[in-house]
Design a protein around this motif. Structure first.
Motif, PDB file in Angstrom:
ATOM      1  N   ALA A 214       6.601  17.455   5.294  1.00  0.00           N
ATOM      2  CA  ALA A 214       5.004  16.682   5.350  1.00  0.00           C
ATOM      3  C   ALA A 214       5.201  15.045   5.422  1.00  0.00           C
ATOM      4  N   PHE A 215       6.182  14.842   4.067  1.00  0.00           N
ATOM      5  CA  PHE A 215       6.326  12.829   4.262  1.00  0.00           C
ATOM      6  C   PHE A 215       6.730  12.085   5.375  1.00  0.00           C
ATOM      7  N   GLY A 216       7.338  12.512   6.195  1.00  0.00           N
ATOM      8  CA  GLY A 216       8.235  11.539   7.261  1.00  0.00           C
ATOM      9  C   GLY A 216       7.029  12.154   7.732  1.00  0.00           C
ATOM     10  N   LYS A 217       6.111  12.790   8.668  1.00  0.00           N
ATOM     11  CA  LYS A 217       5.047  13.369   9.180  1.00  0.00           C
ATOM     12  C   LYS A 217       3.746  12.189   8.855  1.00  0.00           C
ATOM     13  N   ALA A 218       3.262  12.480   7.425  1.00  0.00           N
ATOM     14  CA  ALA A 218       1.745  11.581   7.056  1.00  0.00           C
ATOM     15  C   ALA A 218       2.978   9.806   6.608  1.00  0.00           C
ATOM     16  N   TRP A 219       3.974   9.760   6.489  1.00  0.00           N
ATOM     17  CA  TRP A 219       4.024   8.228   6.186  1.00  0.00           C
ATOM     18  C   TRP A 219       5.114   7.829   7.257  1.00  0.00           C
ATOM     19  N   PRO A 220       5.415   7.296   8.038  1.00  0.00           N
ATOM     20  CA  PRO A 220       6.731   7.704   9.079  1.00  0.00           C
ATOM     21  C   PRO A 220       8.026   6.575   8.955  1.00  0.00           C
ATOM     22  N   ASP A 221       7.212   4.959   8.696  1.00  0.00           N
ATOM     23  CA  ASP A 221       7.572   3.648   8.070  1.00  0.00           C
ATOM     24  C   ASP A 221       8.063   3.639   6.838  1.00  0.00           C
ATOM     25  N   VAL A 222       8.090   4.634   6.114  1.00  0.00           N
ATOM     26  CA  VAL A 222       8.438   4.736   4.609  1.00  0.00           C
ATOM     27  C   VAL A 222      10.373   5.896   5.405  1.00  0.00           C
TER      28      VAL A 222
ATOM     29  N   LEU B 225      10.131  15.422 -11.694  1.00  0.00           N
ATOM     30  CA  LEU B 225       9.782  14.326 -12.884  1.00  0.00           C
ATOM     31  C   LEU B 225       9.757  13.068 -11.630  1.00  0.00           C
ATOM     32  N   TRP B 226       9.158  11.968 -12.778  1.00  0.00           N
ATOM     33  CA  TRP B 226       9.049  10.901 -12.424  1.00  0.00           C
ATOM     34  C   TRP B 226       8.250  10.025 -13.739  1.00  0.00           C
ATOM     35  N   SER B 227       8.176   9.094 -13.771  1.00  0.00           N
ATOM     36  CA  SER B 227       8.379   8.140 -14.360  1.00  0.00           C
ATOM     37  C   SER B 227       7.385   6.735 -14.360  1.00  0.00           C
ATOM     38  N   PRO B 228       6.294   7.464 -15.451  1.00  0.00           N
ATOM     39  CA  PRO B 228       4.771   6.465 -15.031  1.00  0.00           C
ATOM     40  C   PRO B 228       4.541   5.190 -15.255  1.00  0.00           C
ATOM     41  N   ARG B 229       6.416   4.738 -14.931  1.00  0.00           N
ATOM     42  CA  ARG B 229       6.164   3.124 -15.145  1.00  0.00           C
ATOM     43  C   ARG B 229       6.937   3.165 -14.066  1.00  0.00           C
ATOM     44  N   ASN B 230       7.024   3.813 -12.950  1.00  0.00           N
ATOM     45  CA  ASN B 230       7.302   3.204 -11.946  1.00  0.00           C
ATOM     46  C   ASN B 230       6.530   2.809 -10.840  1.00  0.00           C
ATOM     47  N   ARG B 231       6.325   1.303 -10.554  1.00  0.00           N
ATOM     48  CA  ARG B 231       5.959   0.453 -10.196  1.00  0.00           C
ATOM     49  C   ARG B 231       6.100   1.219  -8.270  1.00  0.00           C
ATOM     50  N   ASN B 232       7.148   1.995  -7.346  1.00  0.00           N
ATOM     51  CA  ASN B 232       7.240   2.067  -6.029  1.00  0.00           C
ATOM     52  C   ASN B 232       5.682   2.187  -5.530  1.00  0.00           C
ATOM     53  N   PRO B 233       5.091   1.389  -4.916  1.00  0.00           N
ATOM     54  CA  PRO B 233       3.949   1.948  -4.384  1.00  0.00           C
ATOM     55  C   PRO B 233       3.352   3.166  -3.506  1.00  0.00           C
ATOM     56  N   CYS B 234       5.153   3.589  -3.067  1.00  0.00           N
ATOM     57  CA  CYS B 234       5.234   4.859  -2.173  1.00  0.00           C
ATOM     58  C   CYS B 234       5.354   5.976  -2.804  1.00  0.00           C
ATOM     59  N   LEU B 235       5.248   6.188  -4.435  1.00  0.00           N
ATOM     60  CA  LEU B 235       5.941   6.446  -5.041  1.00  0.00           C
ATOM     61  C   LEU B 235       4.389   7.774  -5.229  1.00  0.00           C
ATOM     62  N   PRO B 236       3.632   7.255  -5.301  1.00  0.00           N
ATOM     63  CA  PRO B 236       2.364   8.374  -5.227  1.00  0.00           C
ATOM     64  C   PRO B 236       1.668   9.212  -4.312  1.00  0.00           C
ATOM     65  N   HIS B 237       1.711   8.475  -3.253  1.00  0.00           N
ATOM     66  CA  HIS B 237       2.260   9.117  -2.156  1.00  0.00           C
ATOM     67  C   HIS B 237       2.728  10.766  -1.823  1.00  0.00           C
TER      68      HIS B 237
ATOM     69  N   LEU C 264       1.834  14.808  -2.135  1.00  0.00           N
ATOM     70  CA  LEU C 264       2.323  15.995  -1.209  1.00  0.00           C
ATOM     71  C   LEU C 264       2.903  16.860  -2.569  1.00  0.00           C
ATOM     72  N   ALA C 265       3.892  16.969  -3.322  1.00  0.00           N
ATOM     73  CA  ALA C 265       3.782  18.065  -3.866  1.00  0.00           C
ATOM     74  C   ALA C 265       2.814  18.788  -4.794  1.00  0.00           C
ATOM     75  N   THR C 266       2.385  19.213  -4.384  1.00  0.00           N
ATOM     76  CA  THR C 266       1.403  19.531  -5.427  1.00  0.00           C
ATOM     77  C   THR C 266       1.975  21.035  -5.988  1.00  0.00           C
ATOM     78  N   PRO C 267       1.677  21.604  -7.459  1.00  0.00           N
ATOM     79  CA  PRO C 267       2.026  22.474  -8.225  1.00  0.00           C
ATOM     80  C   PRO C 267       1.962  24.324  -7.228  1.00  0.00           C
ATOM     81  N   PRO C 268       2.600  24.410  -7.436  1.00  0.00           N
ATOM     82  CA  PRO C 268       2.048  26.240  -6.480  1.00  0.00           C
ATOM     83  C   PRO C 268       0.926  26.955  -6.929  1.00  0.00           C
TER      84      PRO C 268
ATOM     85  N   ARG D 157       0.902  -1.032  -0.417  1.00  0.00           N
ATOM     86  CA  ARG D 157      -0.219   0.022   0.163  1.00  0.00           C
ATOM     87  C   ARG D 157       0.609   1.090  -0.276  1.00  0.00           C
ATOM     88  N   GLY D 158       2.242   0.527  -0.067  1.00  0.00           N
ATOM     89  CA  GLY D 158       2.914   2.315   0.041  1.00  0.00           C
ATOM     90  C   GLY D 158       2.933   2.855   1.643  1.00  0.00           C
TER      91      GLY D 158
END
Length: 291
Positions: free
Chosen positions: A113-121, A271-283, A287-291, A88-89
């Motif tokens: 923000a990522f460390g707070k939201a996903w401390p086990d990643v 930048l990211w690859s649409p072929r990347n299957r790391n389930p942590c990437l969508p999280h 978080l990385a929203t446009p300005p 589940r990422g």
């Protein structure tokens, strides 16, 4: 596939100490339970249980096996939880590369923000020269990257995450350092410290275009790869520079920053690859929203 049913049957019987009640809890009839446990003893070549018509007792070997069986079952349960969390990422690892300039803008906020939201990643941050970041995302060495805009991103997906004006960086002793605001025309006779075109093509092109619109070609005293190096050279009096406004956070004591009239903007791209299957990437992307 590991068959842990005999272990569950044994632990249940050892806790209840009665074949009939243990079978009922396991939703079995008593004969299959007896056969399973007899087969377990045969496989281990040791007697685990002392049986009589009313009670069940554990042998010394059975007492030891009970402790180990409980540990094995707990480990299997934990392994399942770990696998589901990674799937589940919610656990695992994520590697994000960034250009040094991003360290003064979005990277600290993303890391918090990522460390707070996903401390086990485990979030692995890698500072890399911009033109190497694209290649590392393409070949999977890193999962995502924050780079200065410009260049060929190939098949990668991209998103603008920072858009900010350029400002003027001058040595503190520079004659124009006291000005509250500067126009590009006032820098026509100044030597410039520039980021090289291969390191930040869009940034370099916007500075060159601004100078040409003002009627002059910038005199480039030095070209470097990193924004921090640009500021270090400004600090030494080598020249002036146009840098993204967030570079003010560098706080070099010998450098002052002044707003630039009609300043062009600088952008950072995720930048990211649409072929990347790391389930942590969508999280991370969420978080990385446009300005």
């Amino acid at each position: 596939m590991l068959d842990i049913k005999p272990l569950r049957y044994f632990v249940t019987l050892a806790e209840i100490r009665h074949f009939g009640r243990a079978a009922a809890r396991l939703n079995l009839s008593q004969p299959p339970l007896s056969r399973q446990l007899a087969a377990l003893e045969a496989a281990l070549d040791v007697r685990l249980l002392e049986r009589n018509s009313r009670t069940v007792a554990l042998t010394p070997a059975g007492e030891r096996f009970l402790a180990d069986a409980k540990a094995i079952l707990a480990a299997v349960e934990q392994a399942g939880r770990n696998a589901r969390a990674v799937g589940r990422g919610e656990a695992g690892s994520l590697s994000v590369g960034f250009t040094m300039y991003a360290a003064y803008s979005v990277i600290p906020a993303y890391a918090r923000a990522f460390g707070k939201a996903w401390p086990d990643v485990a979030l692995q941050l890698r500072e890399v020269v911009s033109h190497d970041l694209v290649a590392q995302v393409l070949d999977g060495r890193i999962d995502a990257a924050v780079v200065m805009a410009g260049g060929d991103y190939g098949e990668l997906s991209s998103r603008v995450v920072v858009r900010e004006p350029l400002c003027v960086a001058l040595a503190r002793h520079h004659p124009r350092a006291r000005a509250r605001r500067l126009r590009i025309e006032q820098l026509a006779d100044e030597p410039f410290v520039m980021t090289a075109s291969d390191a930040a093509p869009a940034l370099r092109a916007s500075i060159d275009a601004l100078c040409r619109q003002a009627g002059f070609e910038p005199t480039v005293s030095l070209e470097v790869q990193l924004q921090q190096t640009v500021l270090n050279l400004v600090d030494e009096g080598v020249g002036v520079a146009l840098v993204p406004a967030s570079m003010r956070k560098s706080r070099l004591p010998g450098v002052v920053f002044r707003p630039l009239a009609q300043a062009p903007t600088s952008e950072l791209i995720l930048l990211w690859s649409p072929r990347n299957r790391n389930p942590c990437l969508p999280h991370f992307l969420a978080l990385a929203t446009p300005p």
